[in-house]
Scaffold this active site. Structure first.
Site, PDB file in Angstrom:
ATOM      1  N   ASN A  10     -18.757 -38.399  -8.940  1.00 43.29           N
ATOM      2  CA  ASN A  10     -17.393 -37.859  -8.989  1.00 43.29           C
ATOM      3  C   ASN A  10     -17.309 -36.568  -9.798  1.00 43.29           C
ATOM      4  OD1 ASN A  10     -15.958 -41.147  -9.632  1.00 43.29           O
ATOM      5  ND2 ASN A  10     -16.502 -40.203  -7.706  1.00 43.29           N
ATOM      6  N   LEU A  11     -18.291 -36.353 -10.699  1.00 46.63           N
ATOM      7  CA  LEU A  11     -18.055 -35.392 -11.779  1.00 46.63           C
ATOM      8  C   LEU A  11     -18.012 -33.936 -11.335  1.00 46.63           C
ATOM      9  CD1 LEU A  11     -20.146 -37.022 -14.641  1.00 46.63           C
ATOM     10  CD2 LEU A  11     -17.731 -37.279 -14.134  1.00 46.63           C
ATOM     11  N   HIS A  12     -18.511 -33.614 -10.147  1.00 46.44           N
ATOM     12  CA  HIS A  12     -18.482 -32.204  -9.730  1.00 46.44           C
ATOM     13  C   HIS A  12     -17.080 -31.770  -9.336  1.00 46.44           C
ATOM     14  CE1 HIS A  12     -18.500 -32.233  -5.103  1.00 46.44           C
ATOM     15  NE2 HIS A  12     -18.127 -33.418  -5.508  1.00 46.44           N
TER      16      HIS A  12
ATOM     17  N   ASP B 133      -7.378 -41.074  -2.000  1.00 45.82           N
ATOM     18  CA  ASP B 133      -8.531 -40.766  -1.151  1.00 45.82           C
ATOM     19  C   ASP B 133      -8.619 -41.678   0.070  1.00 45.82           C
ATOM     20  OD1 ASP B 133      -9.247 -43.175  -2.205  1.00 45.82           O
ATOM     21  OD2 ASP B 133     -10.801 -42.380  -3.523  1.00 45.82           O
TER      22      ASP B 133
ATOM     23  N   CYS C   8     -14.783 -38.792   1.386  1.00 48.37           N
ATOM     24  CA  CYS C   8     -15.645 -37.837   0.687  1.00 48.37           C
ATOM     25  C   CYS C   8     -17.062 -38.370   0.514  1.00 48.37           C
ATOM     26  CB  CYS C   8     -15.065 -37.481  -0.677  1.00 48.37           C
ATOM     27  SG  CYS C   8     -13.559 -36.511  -0.568  1.00 48.37           S
TER      28      CYS C   8
ATOM     29  N   CYS D 117     -31.254 -46.313   6.638  1.00 53.88           N
ATOM     30  CA  CYS D 117     -30.244 -45.279   6.409  1.00 53.88           C
ATOM     31  C   CYS D 117     -29.914 -45.292   4.924  1.00 53.88           C
ATOM     32  CB  CYS D 117     -29.007 -45.520   7.270  1.00 53.88           C
ATOM     33  SG  CYS D 117     -28.117 -47.006   6.827  1.00 53.88           S
TER      34      CYS D 117
END
EC number: 2.7.7.-
Lengths: 425, 99
Positions: free
Chosen positions: A120-122, A155, A213, A380
């Site tokens: 999440n931090l970006h 979100d 996201c 995957c």
């Protein structure tokens, strides 16, 4: 005896509570921050103390916006008496909260059910590495009532419908922002005769068409820009200035460097929640309505039977014993550049059903004297797509004498149980 | 006479048309006038790469896609019955939900 213990503990608890309150108010004074309420605090705001003038310090702090004729003392006092609820303390909510606080909004409520994760931090710039796994705050959705303006920084689709209905029922404007990849969208719902979310989208999108996201990716600055625009719209509504973005949808294309404002329909008379004879008069079950969970967290699918799957431990044994097999990674090429297992062939999900792909694969899998039956494994990121792929390949390759299994939990499980240094994303 | 129009796809809708956001096309000569209804069928037959159900549901777009003609919500223009004019700019937006 036990009664005495209980009494003693109760007294101790109430003393500690008083102490906490005292410390909180001391801290508040020191920091001169607006009152920030979270939903794990029972004290939702009821009234904001009336202020008729700004003190010397406030004048200094807000001077650059005070000298704008549109804001002035009048606008600043309006901001001071406005309360705003921000739902979602992520990529949109963080910048919005910063700017609304800085602009002098009277009260800010923050709601999020989530915990801080390193991925999440970006974009969620209020959180820091030290606070990973800390509760952002626990949720109480119909808190809409207690605030003047609600900011949708969530979100997922289910929470967006929930907030829309909550705001319509409470008669509050909903400043809505969203972002994905390199694009952002912004509008205000349920305000000044403009449409609500349901006027535009009476039916929720089919779950398989919704990208979040964590699957689609997002450039951090994009929700940053949209979150700032949401803060701006809140300030305009609160200070009663400008032309709010109602009945208009603002589209931001980061790659093209362009904004586009689109004219939307008016509020619809036959809308199920904001129309003249609404059928929705209280909040409903939104996860059921949308067929999705109210989170953008990775869901865990179970399509295959246990016999059609292999654990990462068993797959590791196959590799170590040198047993011949074919490993197919169905992620996108950009994801293989991040990390991959050795001896992988890449067939992305979207080309899996193409005829030429199947033809090439068949050639690889033709039985030979030294291996009458081939084992195929599909992997995957986390073991959802691989199941879909196994199902599809079983259908397409059913004439061949092969066994096809997926690796349970995907590369995420590999990183957690086999190779700790393997990246997770 | 063919009818030149510009089609645009955004918000992820472009992924259904070979990741190309802008398409300058000439609609072939037609007995009746081109409407958004007949355009959607043309798109299905000529532009969509795979899985048309991610774009269409019945004769209209699936829930979650907004249609704009020259930057105006198609709901204000008659939706499927809108008669396409020369050089119209028709935009299909998939709404975003991330944050």
């Amino acid at each position: 005896m036990a009664d005495d213990d209980v009494k003693l503990l109760k007294e101790q608890l109430s003393r500690q509570k008083e102490e906490i309150e005292k410390l909180k108010s001391l801290l508040q004074d020191k920091l001169k921050l607006p009152d920030v309420f979270t939903s794990d605090n029972d004290d939702f705001p009821t009234t904001i103390p009336a202020v008729n003038q700004l003190d010397k310090e406030s004048i200094a702090r807000y001077s650059r916006q005070l000298i704008l004729p549109e804001i002035g003392i009048r606008g600043q006092l309006l901001l001071r008496k406005t309360s705003v609820l921000i739902v979602g303390c992520g990529g949109l909510g963080c910048p919005a909260a910063l700017y609304l606080t800085a602009a002098g909004i009277g009260q800010l409520g923050l709601i999020d059910h989530d915990e801080v994760e390193i991925s999440n931090l970006h974009r969620q710039i209020l959180h820091t590495e030290a606070r990973i796994n800390v509760q952002k705050s626990t949720s109480a959705a119909y808190a809409c009532k207690q605030y003047d303006i609600v900011l949708d920084a969530t979100d997922n689709v289910a929470t967006r419908y929930l907030l829309n209905d909550g705001c319509v029922l409470a008669g509050k404007p909903l400043v809505s922002g969203s972002a994905l990849r390199f694009e952002g969208q912004l509008t205000i719902y349920n305000y000044k005769g403009g449409p609500c979310y349901r006027c535009l989208f009476p039916k929720p999108p089919p779950p398989e068409t919704v990208t979040n996201c964590s699957d689609g990716g997002v450039l951090g600055v994009v929700p940053g820009i949209i979150g700032c625009l949401q803060a701006l719209e809140v300030i305009k509504i609160a200070a009663k200035i400008g032309r709010p973005c109602t009945q208009r949808l603002l589209l931001f294309d980061a790659l093209d460097g362009s904004f586009k404002a689109i004219k939307l329909r008016q509020k619809k008379d036959n809308c199920e929640v904001c129309g003249s004879s609404p059928s929705i008069t209280e909040l409903i079950d939104y996860e059921q309505f949308c067929g999705t969970r109210a989170t953008d967290k990775d869901k865990v699918l179970t399509i295959l039977t246990p016999e059609e799957r292999i654990s990462v431990q068993d797959y590791q044994a196959i590799v170590e014993n040198g047993e011949p097999h074919l490993l197919i990674d169905v992620r996108q090429p950009v994801e293989l550049e991040i990390c991959q297992l050795s001896q992988t062939i890449n067939i992305p999900m979207n080309s899996l059903s193409k005829e030429e792909t199947i033809k090439e694969l068949k050639e690889k899998l033709i039985p030979q004297a030294d291996r009458p039956k081939t084992s195929v494994f599909v992997v995957c990121r986390q073991g959802n797509d691989s199941q879909v792929a196994v199902k599809l390949l079983k259908e397409k390759l059913k004439q061949l004498p092969i066994s096809i299994k997926d690796i349970k939990g995907g590369l995420k499980a590999w990183a957690r149980h086999i190779d700790r240094s393997f990246p997770e994303y | 006479m063919t009818l030149p129009v510009k089609l645009e796809f955004s918000g992820g809708a472009e992924l259904l048309v070979n990741k190309v956001r802008s398409h300058q096309i000439n609609l072939p000569n037609n007995d009746s006038k081109w409407t958004l209804r007949s355009l959607l069928i043309w798109i299905r037959d000529n532009l969509l790469q795979e899985r048309p159900e991610l774009f269409l549901q019945g004769e209209t777009v699936r829930p979650g896609i907004l249609v704009l003609v020259n930057d105006t919500d198609w709901e204000l223009l008659g939706e499927l019955d809108y008669v396409i004019q020369e050089n119209d700019n028709i935009l299909f937006i998939s709404t975003l939900h991330g944050g």
